[in-house]
Design a protein around this motif. Structure first.
Motif, PDB file in Angstrom:
ATOM      1  N   GLU A   1     -27.515 -28.429  49.835  1.00  0.00           N
ATOM      2  CA  GLU A   1     -27.980 -29.327  48.768  1.00  0.00           C
ATOM      3  C   GLU A   1     -29.146 -28.700  48.011  1.00  0.00           C
ATOM      4  O   GLU A   1     -29.202 -28.761  46.785  1.00  0.00           O
ATOM      5  CB  GLU A   1     -28.343 -30.703  49.342  1.00  0.00           C
ATOM      6  CG  GLU A   1     -27.097 -31.575  49.504  1.00  0.00           C
ATOM      7  CD  GLU A   1     -27.249 -32.742  50.483  1.00  0.00           C
ATOM      8  OE1 GLU A   1     -28.372 -32.976  50.990  1.00  0.00           O
ATOM      9  OE2 GLU A   1     -26.227 -33.413  50.753  1.00  0.00           O
ATOM     10  N   LYS A   2     -30.080 -28.065  48.755  1.00  0.00           N
ATOM     11  CA  LYS A   2     -31.234 -27.415  48.108  1.00  0.00           C
ATOM     12  C   LYS A   2     -30.766 -26.294  47.181  1.00  0.00           C
ATOM     13  O   LYS A   2     -31.227 -26.169  46.049  1.00  0.00           O
ATOM     14  CB  LYS A   2     -32.179 -26.823  49.167  1.00  0.00           C
ATOM     15  CG  LYS A   2     -33.173 -27.832  49.704  1.00  0.00           C
ATOM     16  CD  LYS A   2     -34.199 -27.116  50.589  1.00  0.00           C
ATOM     17  CE  LYS A   2     -34.637 -28.044  51.708  1.00  0.00           C
ATOM     18  NZ  LYS A   2     -35.118 -27.316  52.887  1.00  0.00           N
ATOM     19  N   LEU A   3     -29.832 -25.470  47.675  1.00  0.00           N
ATOM     20  CA  LEU A   3     -29.326 -24.351  46.862  1.00  0.00           C
ATOM     21  C   LEU A   3     -28.662 -24.868  45.595  1.00  0.00           C
ATOM     22  O   LEU A   3     -28.853 -24.328  44.505  1.00  0.00           O
ATOM     23  CB  LEU A   3     -28.307 -23.518  47.655  1.00  0.00           C
ATOM     24  CG  LEU A   3     -28.830 -22.580  48.740  1.00  0.00           C
ATOM     25  CD1 LEU A   3     -27.682 -21.802  49.372  1.00  0.00           C
ATOM     26  CD2 LEU A   3     -29.834 -21.588  48.162  1.00  0.00           C
ATOM     27  N   GLU A   4     -27.888 -25.930  45.749  1.00  0.00           N
ATOM     28  CA  GLU A   4     -27.168 -26.459  44.586  1.00  0.00           C
ATOM     29  C   GLU A   4     -28.130 -27.087  43.581  1.00  0.00           C
ATOM     30  O   GLU A   4     -27.947 -26.947  42.375  1.00  0.00           O
ATOM     31  CB  GLU A   4     -26.086 -27.447  45.031  1.00  0.00           C
ATOM     32  CG  GLU A   4     -24.971 -26.729  45.796  1.00  0.00           C
ATOM     33  CD  GLU A   4     -23.720 -27.564  45.993  1.00  0.00           C
ATOM     34  OE1 GLU A   4     -23.090 -27.908  44.988  1.00  0.00           O
ATOM     35  OE2 GLU A   4     -23.378 -27.860  47.149  1.00  0.00           O
ATOM     36  N   GLU A   5     -29.188 -27.746  44.106  1.00  0.00           N
ATOM     37  CA  GLU A   5     -30.193 -28.358  43.219  1.00  0.00           C
ATOM     38  C   GLU A   5     -30.881 -27.308  42.361  1.00  0.00           C
ATOM     39  O   GLU A   5     -31.189 -27.547  41.196  1.00  0.00           O
ATOM     40  CB  GLU A   5     -31.268 -29.077  44.046  1.00  0.00           C
ATOM     41  CG  GLU A   5     -31.014 -30.569  44.181  1.00  0.00           C
ATOM     42  CD  GLU A   5     -31.873 -31.187  45.271  1.00  0.00           C
ATOM     43  OE1 GLU A   5     -33.045 -30.777  45.435  1.00  0.00           O
ATOM     44  OE2 GLU A   5     -31.348 -32.067  45.979  1.00  0.00           O
ATOM     45  N   ARG A   6     -31.135 -26.130  42.960  1.00  0.00           N
ATOM     46  CA  ARG A   6     -31.801 -25.100  42.146  1.00  0.00           C
ATOM     47  C   ARG A   6     -30.788 -24.133  41.502  1.00  0.00           C
ATOM     48  O   ARG A   6     -31.131 -23.034  41.104  1.00  0.00           O
ATOM     49  CB  ARG A   6     -32.885 -24.382  42.948  1.00  0.00           C
ATOM     50  CG  ARG A   6     -32.438 -23.499  44.077  1.00  0.00           C
ATOM     51  CD  ARG A   6     -33.625 -22.657  44.559  1.00  0.00           C
ATOM     52  NE  ARG A   6     -33.364 -21.967  45.805  1.00  0.00           N
ATOM     53  CZ  ARG A   6     -32.699 -20.816  45.900  1.00  0.00           C
ATOM     54  NH1 ARG A   6     -32.221 -20.228  44.830  1.00  0.00           N
ATOM     55  NH2 ARG A   6     -32.527 -20.264  47.097  1.00  0.00           N
ATOM     56  N   HIS A   7     -29.545 -24.617  41.386  1.00  0.00           N
ATOM     57  CA  HIS A   7     -28.480 -23.887  40.689  1.00  0.00           C
ATOM     58  C   HIS A   7     -28.343 -22.442  41.159  1.00  0.00           C
ATOM     59  O   HIS A   7     -28.236 -21.524  40.342  1.00  0.00           O
ATOM     60  CB  HIS A   7     -28.698 -23.947  39.165  1.00  0.00           C
ATOM     61  CG  HIS A   7     -28.797 -25.341  38.649  1.00  0.00           C
ATOM     62  ND1 HIS A   7     -27.723 -26.193  38.601  1.00  0.00           N
ATOM     63  CD2 HIS A   7     -29.861 -26.055  38.204  1.00  0.00           C
ATOM     64  CE1 HIS A   7     -28.110 -27.364  38.144  1.00  0.00           C
ATOM     65  NE2 HIS A   7     -29.411 -27.321  37.889  1.00  0.00           N
ATOM     66  N   ALA A   8     -28.365 -22.252  42.468  1.00  0.00           N
ATOM     67  CA  ALA A   8     -28.166 -20.914  43.036  1.00  0.00           C
ATOM     68  C   ALA A   8     -26.766 -20.411  42.659  1.00  0.00           C
ATOM     69  O   ALA A   8     -25.884 -21.201  42.312  1.00  0.00           O
ATOM     70  CB  ALA A   8     -28.299 -20.985  44.547  1.00  0.00           C
TER      71      ALA A   8
END
Ligand code: TUI
Length: 314
Positions: free
Chosen positions: A242-249
């Motif tokens: 979720e964190k990775l997706e939030e920062r558009h990794a």
């Protein structure tokens, strides 16, 4: 003994298939479900071909009843799984996560029953035209790789659009769900998550316990941004996704985080950092029983509920 098109097609006592779950659905599970009167299914997943061949042979030793093989079409080993299904004349093949055109072309002439998993009406119509024997309409309540629609809206629309039998999947773990699926127009059901918690399932005990502990909001869908949404039990791994997706990794970074995690969850029992693919129905799984008992209970409960509601005038 039940009757109907799905039992006739599969050669089973009950119109029930066990969902294909990578790293979970091996010969031990498939054999137990088939011996219990359902259709057990080996998930080829990303299995190396020599291991998959051993699993097919093991299933033949464990049961005289029909069983199936699932080919995950996103996998680089899908062509090998297809050839093994042909070589060993596996009676039923299901497909997932892609278009099953090549599978139908290769296996239909051999007499194999081919049942694709679909997640939309368009996919269902296409595979019927291509010669599929039935479809599994899988709602987004299911575990693993999922589509967008719920079982409640997907099944009736596909049942209305097709002539071949529809098997409902996603969100079913009890007799009530089995009956509901039939009310929606399905002629069979497929359950995955429920069978994680059967005695014969060889996954790590921690994974079984995590399914039993699951509540209504215990699953999360990750991978929306990469185009491969996957439903798993919430843990530190899904939090990190979720964190990775939030920062558009990047897709690469997101996919790298997932590498090897299914094995560590299922086999090693790492419930914090492993991938624990399971459906929303995990909340309704509260015990570990023999596969045959699970199947018997499901249909006995469905019969009881039907009797109760048909007597009430509703
Ligand atoms: O395939 C599944 N569930 C899965 S596969 C899997 S392994 C995996 N691991 C990581 C990332 C992705 C997969 C875990 N769970 N269910 C059946 C299913 N098939 N759900 C949705 C579909 C589907 C999706 C697209 C079927 C067809 C399709 O497109 C067909 C077309 O017409 O192109």
């Amino acid at each position: 003994m039940r009757t109907g098109r799905v039992c006739e097609l599969l050669g089973t006592e009950y119109p029930l298939l066990q969902g294909a779950m990578a790293w979970v659905a091996n010969a031990a599970l498939a054999g137990a479900v088939s011996n219990g009167g359902g259709l057990g299914i080996i998930a080829a997943g990303n299995m190396p071909p020599d291991i998959l061949e051993q699993e097919i042979l093991k299933a033949r030793e464990l049961t005289d009843c029909p069983f199936g093989l699932n080919i995950m079409l996103l996998s680089p080993t899908a062509p090998d799984a297809l050839e093994l299904a042909a070589k060993h004349r596996v009676p039923v093949v299901t497909t997932g996560a892609g278009s099953p055109g090549t599978v139908l072309k290769r296996l239909k002439p051999l007499g194999t029953i081919v049942i694709p998993v679909v997640a939309s009406v368009a996919q269902a119509k296409r595979v019927e035209k291509q010669g599929a024997d039935a479809v599994i309409a899988e709602g987004m309540e299911a575990g693993g790789h999922i589509g967008e629609l719920t079982t409640m809206v997907l099944v009736p629309q596909i049942a209305a659009a097709l002539r071949i039998p529809v098997i409902a999947a996603g969100g079913i773990a009890e007799g009530r769900g089995v009956l509901a699926a039939f009310a929606l127009g399905a002629e069979g059901v497929q359950l995955g998550t429920r069978f994680i918690c059967c005695e014969e399932c060889t996954v790590h005990a921690n994974f079984k316990q995590a399914v039993i502990d699951a509540r209504d909001r215990s699953t999360a869908v990750t991978g929306m941004s990469t185009g491969h949404p996957v439903r798993c039990l919430r843990n530190r791994l899904t939090g990190e996704f979720e964190k990775l997706e939030e920062r558009h990794a990047s897709n690469e970074e997101i996919e790298r985080l997932g590498t090897g995690k299914l094995r560590s969850g299922v086999v090693d029992g790492d419930t914090e950092w492993g991938s624990l693919m399971a459906g929303q129905s995990a909340a309704m799984v509260n015990d570990i029983l023999p596969a045959a008992q699970i199947i018997k209970n499901l249909f006995a409960e469905a019969d009881e509920v039907l009797n109760r509601i048909s007597g009430s005038g509703r």
